[in-house]
Design a protein around this motif. Sequence first.
Motif, mmCIF file in Angstrom:
data_model
loop_
_atom_site.group_PDB
_atom_site.id
_atom_site.type_symbol
_atom_site.label_atom_id
_atom_site.label_comp_id
_atom_site.label_asym_id
_atom_site.label_seq_id
_atom_site.Cartn_x
_atom_site.Cartn_y
_atom_site.Cartn_z
ATOM 1 N N ALA A 16 77.761 18.752 -35.636
ATOM 2 C CA ALA A 16 78.821 19.008 -36.335
ATOM 3 C C ALA A 16 79.654 17.883 -36.222
ATOM 4 O O ALA A 16 80.385 17.777 -37.706
ATOM 5 N N GLU A 17 79.506 16.877 -35.574
ATOM 6 C CA GLU A 17 80.389 15.610 -35.758
ATOM 7 C C GLU A 17 79.704 14.548 -36.725
ATOM 8 O O GLU A 17 80.475 13.735 -37.331
ATOM 9 N N ARG A 18 78.528 14.871 -36.975
ATOM 10 C CA ARG A 18 77.842 13.946 -37.846
ATOM 11 C C ARG A 18 77.304 14.564 -39.264
ATOM 12 O O ARG A 18 77.181 13.936 -40.449
ATOM 13 N N LEU A 19 77.434 15.879 -39.219
ATOM 14 C CA LEU A 19 77.034 16.592 -40.400
ATOM 15 C C LEU A 19 75.709 16.054 -41.166
ATOM 16 O O LEU A 19 75.421 16.078 -42.246
ATOM 17 N N HIS A 20 74.862 15.804 -40.222
ATOM 18 C CA HIS A 20 73.576 15.459 -40.746
ATOM 19 C C HIS A 20 72.508 15.471 -39.453
ATOM 20 O O HIS A 20 72.692 14.872 -38.323
ATOM 21 N N PHE A 21 71.509 16.286 -39.791
ATOM 22 C CA PHE A 21 70.515 16.494 -38.634
ATOM 23 C C PHE A 21 69.744 15.491 -38.335
ATOM 24 O O PHE A 21 69.452 15.246 -36.893
ATOM 25 N N THR A 22 69.391 14.455 -39.054
ATOM 26 C CA THR A 22 68.519 13.393 -38.815
ATOM 27 C C THR A 22 69.217 12.500 -37.752
ATOM 28 O O THR A 22 68.684 12.145 -36.705
ATOM 29 N N GLU A 26 68.524 11.425 -33.874
ATOM 30 C CA GLU A 26 68.394 10.259 -33.353
ATOM 31 C C GLU A 26 69.412 9.803 -32.176
ATOM 32 O O GLU A 26 69.147 9.297 -31.139
ATOM 33 N N ALA A 27 70.810 10.377 -32.193
ATOM 34 C CA ALA A 27 71.678 10.362 -31.341
ATOM 35 C C ALA A 27 71.198 10.981 -29.868
ATOM 36 O O ALA A 27 71.684 10.447 -28.947
#
Length: 298
Positions: A16-22, A26-27
């Motif tokens: 939700a905070e990155r709006l990016h699954f990849t 990684e995080a």
Amino acid sequence: MTDVHLRELRYFVAVAERLHFTRAAEALYVSQPALSKQIHALETQLRAPLFERDRRTVRLTAAGEALLPGARAALEAWAAAEADLAAALARQAAELVVGMSTGVGRSLLPAVRARFAAAAPDAELRLRQVPWSDPTGGLGDAATDAAFVWLPLPDDERFAWVTVATEDRLVALAASHPLAGRDTIAFADLRDEPFLALPPSSGPLRDFWLATDQRAGHPVRIAAEVSTSEETAESVAAGLGVVLLAAGNAALLRRPDVALRPVTGLPPAELVLAWRAGDDRPLLHALRTAVRQATGRP
């Protein structure tokens, strides 16, 4: 009610905070397929889609927007709880609780405290008063880490100890008692006297202070059971019964209406610092060393 694991909330918040699954994977140090699988499982459990996905973008749904503040709060609350737990464990690791049923006296505690503080300056030595009904000084139910107690201990194979003091036994009797005029009293002359006794739960220690092994077949006459030094002094002064005590504890019963006399025909009493067998924590080792140094024992 739905049970959601913290891991699932952590994965959801990361996406939700990155709006990016990849980038979220990684995080989190997980694979992107594994992350997608967990998010899908969470959505299935909640019966609501949390993200709208296409080949280029990821967006929160209305359900995802509603869940995000609460998920963040839950993770923050758990992080705070973990920090509180870590702090509590750190304090516990730096503290030793030492039990005692009466004041140790004998100028021992100041010397032990000083040596323990020198060896473990960041640790705390906390004393806990333990009732006479517990002859283990709190060791039996793990209420204490070590204890100043009198031998014998019940189930003594469970414990180890170092001797603090070996002392002759005295008898306390009313100042008006016919035997109080003697300088010393043979135990044979006390065997038929009414005795004050420790509570039955004190086990073999009760028998020791009644000197049952030295009675040559004479039954014990128990006048009353006592559980504090104040109660003992009052009972002795009132002529209710006599009581044996270690010479080093004479100050606990010294008053004008109580006579204290040496007793012959009895083995001495042994005061020890005891701990649970096999407990070799560094702080406990420091305490044992401090006691040995303070008493001059090897």
